[in-house]
Motif scaffolding. Structure first.
Motif, short mmCIF file in Angstrom:
data_model
loop_
_atom_site.label_atom_id
_atom_site.label_comp_id
_atom_site.label_asym_id
_atom_site.label_seq_id
_atom_site.Cartn_x
_atom_site.Cartn_y
_atom_site.Cartn_z
N LYS A 1 0.89 -1.16 0.00
CA LYS A 1 0.00 0.00 0.00
C LYS A 1 0.92 1.21 0.00
O LYS A 1 1.73 1.37 0.91
CB LYS A 1 -0.85 -0.03 1.27
N GLU A 2 0.85 2.02 -1.04
CA GLU A 2 1.78 3.15 -1.10
C GLU A 2 1.04 4.47 -1.25
O GLU A 2 -0.07 4.54 -1.76
CB GLU A 2 2.75 2.96 -2.27
N LYS A 3 1.75 5.50 -0.80
CA LYS A 3 1.22 6.86 -0.88
C LYS A 3 1.77 7.44 -2.17
O LYS A 3 2.97 7.37 -2.42
CB LYS A 3 1.76 7.63 0.33
N THR A 4 0.91 7.98 -2.99
CA THR A 4 1.40 8.51 -4.25
C THR A 4 0.58 9.74 -4.64
O THR A 4 -0.37 10.11 -3.95
CB THR A 4 1.36 7.43 -5.35
N THR A 5 0.96 10.42 -5.72
CA THR A 5 0.25 11.65 -6.09
C THR A 5 -0.25 11.59 -7.52
O THR A 5 0.16 10.75 -8.32
CB THR A 5 1.17 12.88 -5.99
N ALA A 6 -1.15 12.50 -7.82
CA ALA A 6 -1.61 12.70 -9.19
C ALA A 6 -1.96 14.18 -9.33
O ALA A 6 -2.38 14.82 -8.36
CB ALA A 6 -2.84 11.84 -9.48
N TRP A 7 -1.77 14.72 -10.51
CA TRP A 7 -2.20 16.09 -10.79
C TRP A 7 -3.61 16.05 -11.35
O TRP A 7 -3.85 15.46 -12.40
CB TRP A 7 -1.26 16.76 -11.80
N VAL A 8 -4.55 16.67 -10.61
CA VAL A 8 -5.95 16.64 -11.03
C VAL A 8 -6.34 18.01 -11.56
O VAL A 8 -6.10 19.03 -10.90
CB VAL A 8 -6.87 16.24 -9.86
N VAL A 9 -6.95 18.04 -12.74
CA VAL A 9 -7.44 19.30 -13.30
C VAL A 9 -8.93 19.14 -13.58
O VAL A 9 -9.35 18.29 -14.35
CB VAL A 9 -6.71 19.65 -14.62
N LYS A 10 -9.72 20.00 -12.90
CA LYS A 10 -11.17 19.97 -13.15
C LYS A 10 -11.42 20.80 -14.39
O LYS A 10 -10.99 21.95 -14.48
CB LYS A 10 -11.90 20.56 -11.95
N ASN A 11 -12.12 20.19 -15.37
CA ASN A 11 -12.38 20.97 -16.58
C ASN A 11 -13.86 21.10 -16.88
O ASN A 11 -14.25 21.48 -17.98
CB ASN A 11 -11.60 20.41 -17.79
N GLY A 12 -14.70 20.81 -15.92
CA GLY A 12 -16.14 20.99 -16.10
C GLY A 12 -16.83 20.65 -14.80
O GLY A 12 -16.18 20.14 -13.89
N PRO A 13 -18.15 20.90 -14.67
CA PRO A 13 -18.82 20.61 -13.39
C PRO A 13 -18.77 19.12 -13.03
O PRO A 13 -18.75 18.77 -11.86
CB PRO A 13 -20.26 21.08 -13.60
#
Lengths: 164, 536
Positions: free
Chosen positions: A81-93
């Motif tokens: 079980k690892e801690k990791t990241t992601a870049w999230v971009v909201k582009n609509g509702p």
């Protein structure tokens, strides 16, 4: 292979053929499973589950957010079980995209630069837009995205990355 | 074109003429099928080396990784069971072939002057082959491997004077084996022994070639023949048959994997691999003060006797048929070996261990205290998932992300009346308490069971909780100590015994104070399945 000087050439070559046949069969019987063993893709046990990483209500459209989350990574015979990241971009509702944090050039971790309004990689200065497209630098393709879907206002992503 | 390539190679490497010289070897007129065994033994070693390399490419060579990596090989890699099967059965088959080769050379008297050194190199190869089997036995790191090797190292320690140093070399200084033992055995198996084998094979082949295949007494005056093609053909047929037998074994003989080595499991009955059972039986026959005799003296005398054979028998060569002493000794040795092995097999109690126990993926629910597993059932029964979905936040928080920080009182009230729309809970106070533990203290194992609930096991756990088994029995560390611990029940009792025991405990366990428990057939199956599934 040997020069044939014997009195019975056909019997000798009969032996030669049989020796080669037996040898080749025995070798194949070992070599074929060996090749399968080394070259076939391992069966991976259920690594397909999606993980919820963000609530769209918390995100601002067009503002990239670095999200930290936990996932289970299957590494040969170990599941960690690892801690990791992601870049999230909201582009609509009801829509958002999650980019893999690694630059598609050589795998360095890139960052969002507010003043440049772009993702910038510190290794070889590749730059990417909000949609992941390459704006500058040696990156061979746009930012890789995780397979994702939005459910009940939440963003879920899988382990698999889609190369654009 | 072929001639051109051959000439190129010949001028630069000399390989074609070296091969021709090898195939052109003069062998006695009487050489034939009995003389194929050496080639088969060599080929058997090559198969072990090749399959060994393939396994090593996917093996985790430490006690923490070994077992899981073999499960990976067996369940996730295509042709994994085949490659492991070839290596495992190949070990046994190679030992058989090596023994047959030695017996043939012995009966034929092919060790006499000037071939004494060849025989000694061969004896060394025999010992190295057995050492391969011994060291390889530990590498799966299941109970069979662990406990078998523990006994082996203790036996080695019996040697007077040097025992302490031998044990130290094996990495088994104290009474138990562990990380260092594993490191010693693994490096012996893949580095030290292979190097020794290659050197010894090189020496042995050189000496065989130097002196030539031993002529029989009746070969005197007869012209020699060439190795190629007839003898090489016989070698090829024999080797091919060996490969065929081995592949049949690898494909059809059952090869599982025991459960992970458990150093606390003192009830495991250790056994060495089949080719060492005769030694194991000898130790049983020579107990107490005679132990050193059986463990150290006799085996070493045996090895010494083997090494001295060419010096004990210096007579001239006679016909094989007339070598009555050699034939009698061989027959005696084989019968003695078989008798001792049969004795060991006859006194080995049948194992109730699941031979595939190690191949199943780890199932954390088997280690949970029963009331925690039952709590998952209460969670389902009260339909808490209406608001609490694991892995995402719906109306209620995601209970998988973090344990709840709410105080117990708050949680108990919450379970009683979760929300305005929800009906009141049907759980008892004790069951709600279990639920509090699940929500606040759950570890990763509980979480795994919670996310992938094993429904039948949960039904069994709920029955266990409801009938209050924990008031007397301990299971997975939870409960009282008045009655036998239930972990590992499957290795001690059969299902029928357990089912009958519920109905009438004193009948099967005299002096038992356990009351009779009535179950309908479905519940009986559920609770029996559950308890029988919990490992030691």
């Amino acid at each position: 292979m040997l020069k044939d000087h014997s009195k019975h050439p056909t019997r000798r070559s009969f032996y030669a053929v049989l020796i080669q046949l037996l040898g080749a069969t025995a070798a194949a019987v070992i070599a074929v499973p060996a090749a399968v063993f080394l070259l076939f893709k391992p069966k991976s046990p259920g690594a397909g589950a999606m993980v919820e990483i963000a609530d769209l209500a918390d995100l601002e459209t067009g503002v990239p957010q670095e999200v930290v989350y936990y996932r289970t990574r299957v590494d040969a015979w170990k599941a960690t079980k690892e801690k990791t990241t992601a870049w999230v971009v909201k582009n609509g509702p009801q829509s958002a995209v999650a980019f893999s944090p690694q630059c598609p050039h050589l795998g360095c971790i890139y960052h969002w630069e507010d003043d440049l309004t772009a993702f910038k990689c510190p290794c070889h200065a590749s730059a990417f837009g909000l949609d992941g497209k390459v704006l500058a630098g040696p990156a061979p393709r746009p930012l890789d995205r995780y397979v994702s879907r939005v459910e009940g206002g939440k963003l879920l992503i899988g382990l698999q990355v889609k190369r654009s | 074109m072929g001639n051109g390539v051959r000439d190129w190679l010949e001028e630069r490497t000399g390989l074609p003429s070296a091969i021709r010289h090898f195939l052109d070897e003069d062998i006695p007129a009487s050489a034939g099928w009995p003389q194929v065994l050496g080639s088969v033994a060599l080929f058997a070693f090559l198969i072990q080396a090749a399959t060994g390399v393939l396994l090593a490419l996917n093996y985790g060579p430490t006690p923490t990784e070994a077992h899981a990596s073999i499960r990976y090989i067996m369940t996730e890699l295509s042709a994994g069971p085949m490659i492991r099967g070839l290596h495992h059965w190949g070990a046994s088959c190679m030992i058989v072939v090596v023994a047959l080769h030695m017996m043939q050379v012995f009966v034929w008297g092919a060790y006499k002057k000037p071939r004494e050194a060849t025989w000694i190199a061969g004896c060394a190869l025999l010992l190295v082959t057995l050492a391969f089997g011994l060291t390889g036995y530990l590498l799966p790191w299941d109970n069979k491997a662990y406990w078998g090797t523990t006994v082996t190292t203790q036996i080695v320690g019996l040697a007077p004077g040097v025992g302490v140093y031998l044990k130290r070399l094996l990495g088994a200084e104290n009474d138990s084996i562990g990380t260092l033992t594993f490191a010693r055995f693994y490096s012996a198996h893949v580095v030290v022994l292979p190097i020794a084998t290659l050197l010894l094979i090189g020496l042995h082949l050189y000496l065989v070639r130097r002196h030539g295949v031993t002529p029989a007494a009746e070969d005197a005056g007869k012209p020699t023949k060439k190795f190629y093609p007839e003898q090489m053909f016989k070698d090829s047929v024999a080797t091919f048959c060996y490969v065929l037998v081995l592949v049949l074994f690898a494909n059809f003989a059952k090869l599982g994997l025991g459960s992970l080595a458990d150093p606390t499991d003192t009830r495991y009955i250790p056994r060495p691999e089949w080719y060492f059972l005769f030694l194991f039986e000898t130790l049983k026959l020579l107990q107490g003060p005679l132990e050193v005799l059986g463990a150290v003296v006799l085996p070493n005398l045996g090895i010494l006797a083997l090494l001295l054979v060419p010096f004990l028998d210096r007579g001239r060569a006679i016909r094989v048929r007339q070598r009555t002493v050699a034939i009698a000794l061989t027959a005696f040795a084989v019968i003695g070996w078989a008798g001792l092995t049969e004795g060991a097999l006859a006194t080995t109690p049948p194992s109730m261990e699941d031979p595939d126990a190690g191949l199943r993926p780890p199932q954390p629910w088997r280690e949970l205290p029963p009331e925690q597993l039952a709590a998952i059932g209460y969670f389902e029964r009260d339909n808490c998932a209406r608001c609490h979905v694991l892995g995402r936040s719906v109306s209620g928080p995601d209970l998988a992300k973090d344990p709840s920080a709410k105080p117990a009182d708050w949680l108990l009230d919450h379970f009683t009346k979760p929300s305005l729309e929800a009906p009141n809970s049907r759980l008892t106070a004790a069951q709600k308490k279990s639920l509090v533990t699940l929500v606040t203290k759950r570890d990763d194992r509980a979480l795994d069971a919670w996310e992938n609930p094993p429904e039948e096991a949960i039904a069994g756990a709920m029955l266990y909780d409801a009938r209050g088994c924990g008031f007397c029995h301990t299971l997975n560390g939870s409960g009282a100590k008045m009655a036998p611990i239930l972990n590992g029940l499957a290795a001690r009792r059969t299902r029928t015994w357990v089912a009958q025991h519920f109905a009438d405990p004193p009948k099967l366990s005299p002096n038992s104070e356990m009351p009779a428990y009535k179950f309908n057939p479905q519940d009986l199956k559920a609770i029996t399945d559950y308890v029988m599934a919990i490992p030691k």
